[in-house]
Design a protein around this motif. Sequence first.
Motif, PDB file in Angstrom:
ATOM      1  N   SER A 162      29.267  -0.148 -37.455  1.00  9.65           N
ATOM      2  CA  SER A 162      29.684  -1.275 -38.296  1.00  9.65           C
ATOM      3  C   SER A 162      30.564  -0.824 -39.457  1.00  9.65           C
ATOM      4  N   GLN A 166      34.380  -2.060 -40.160  1.00 11.15           N
ATOM      5  CA  GLN A 166      34.848  -2.637 -41.423  1.00 11.15           C
ATOM      6  C   GLN A 166      36.108  -1.941 -41.922  1.00 11.15           C
ATOM      7  N   ARG A 195      24.439 -11.128 -37.415  1.00 12.87           N
ATOM      8  CA  ARG A 195      25.009  -9.787 -37.292  1.00 12.87           C
ATOM      9  C   ARG A 195      26.516  -9.812 -37.547  1.00 12.87           C
ATOM     10  N   ILE A 199      28.849  -7.963 -42.170  1.00 10.12           N
ATOM     11  CA  ILE A 199      29.917  -7.153 -42.756  1.00 10.12           C
ATOM     12  C   ILE A 199      30.729  -7.929 -43.784  1.00 10.12           C
ATOM     13  N   ASP A 252      31.334  -6.680 -31.890  1.00 11.65           N
ATOM     14  CA  ASP A 252      30.181  -5.821 -32.161  1.00 11.65           C
ATOM     15  C   ASP A 252      29.066  -6.143 -31.174  1.00 11.65           C
TER      16      ASP A 252
END
Length: 547
Positions: A162, A166, A195, A199, A252
């Motif tokens: 993750s 990002q 989820r 981010i 993701d």
Amino acid sequence: MHGGDNSIDNLQPAHQSCNSRKGATQQNKRAAQQAQTRTQTQRPPITQQPKKTTENSFFSESTETPTLISSVFFENQPELAVTGDNRSDDWRIGREQPRLESVDVGTFSYGPQVAAWAQRHMQVELMPWQVYAISQQLAHDGSGKLQFREALVSTARQNGKSVALQALLGWWMTEGAIIRGGPQSVMSVANKLDRAEAIFPLLANILVDSFGGKKLAAIGRKSVEMPDGSRWEIRAATKSLHGGSHDLVLVDELWDIDEGVIDDALRPSMIARKSPLLSCWSTAGDQSSDTMIKMRSQAMADIDKGNTSPLYFAEWSMPAHLNPLDEKNWHWANPSLGTTITVEALRAVSKKDSFQRAHLNQWLVARGAWLDLGIWEKNQTDTPMPEGGFLSVDTSMDDARYVGVRAAEADGKVIVQVEFVVETEADMWDEIARVMANTEVQLLITPTLDIHVPLPLRRRTTITGYAELTKFTTLVRSMIHEGRVQHHGESLLADHVSRAVLVKTPTGAVISSQKSPGPIELCRVMVWATSAASRPKSNQKPMMVVA
């Protein structure tokens, strides 16, 4: 370029293209040196937690126009070797390079710029494996056109996927938009909305505070719009994603996303964009992970054949033949081991049923596997594939793939080789025609496909199916254990063979597609081809009888 006056002694003759190329080279060197200086003076401790700061970096430092960097890594980073080589012998340290990776990746990349962006704006120093994964999928031709349209990166859980995602997204929305010459449309999705939105807080604040973006924080409709018109939207991966046109789509946990979302919603949204990227990140899945299985299978087939394609694939996973209980094998799937993950932490969860999939990134080898651990790998050989033999062909259970394995006898042993893995029946028949151009090859085909066998191949075709699979599974299993079946180490074939499960039936034992934790079609056709190739051949010449 280097200073001085305009006298003839200080000038060099060059035509336009050479002058441009030389200027770009010098500019790239200067950018790399600047990045190195920033890294040496601002480097934080190795962590994936951003440093808290009240300084607005957008106003406190000058912002340079991004330039193309021709090397994949900063000058102060070690050069990466061929996958599997030149790594630390300390098994408590994760591998920087993946176990499986696409071939022939270009040398130009935007990856170093992403790493520098993460350090400046996220206050995070990306780990070497993150820089590597991003750099490889952002390879380009030197003029900015990306080498790959799609990418699939797979590691065990909690390794920092993750964070890498990002950094890629933030760079693309800002410096990437400048390089690409216009506003960018970016969408990020995940298997679940919470989820996908995880981010948003950190990255949205960076885009707002440092770059003047405007954010919308409505539940289920979060987005950031930049001053240049670039826009980032966050959604759950559902089939309602139709519409829109995107330059970058970030996915993701691909393993838990429906095939229709990728094929019917996301991929069509990128058709009209110039040099787009569908960047997928995930842990290993299960037999229901249709999209990931399809992408992974095709990528592994390309790796085995040395082919390049628009898909970049990298997987950090423990090989199936290694003991999952041996802690010395855990570094294969955990590139962050020794940085953010410890052996002690993995040991604490190693007794859970999900450990192999979640933390060793394995497409599970289920209980009841038909071969003993490591047997298949021991039978790898460098002996060239003989001519002739038997080509066995079948489809996957969902009819998404057509596969062919050829087997031929050499010095009392059978050598097997994957001839093709394709996605359409038309491509399958093209591949069959290619292999069958050798008149010594015989064709084994299932009843479903037999109806379409071309007439010229009829005399060399035999129908095979479940009855033959039941009859010959134990025979081929014994041959493998005795070392009489050899192969060339093809990763996709090993993947299917290692996960096949043996079940007992009233008439014997057979490998079962229903009981196996994933596709095994290559294993099925291997059994048919091997059994046929192992039959003794008659060396007698035909006898002429006179009445």
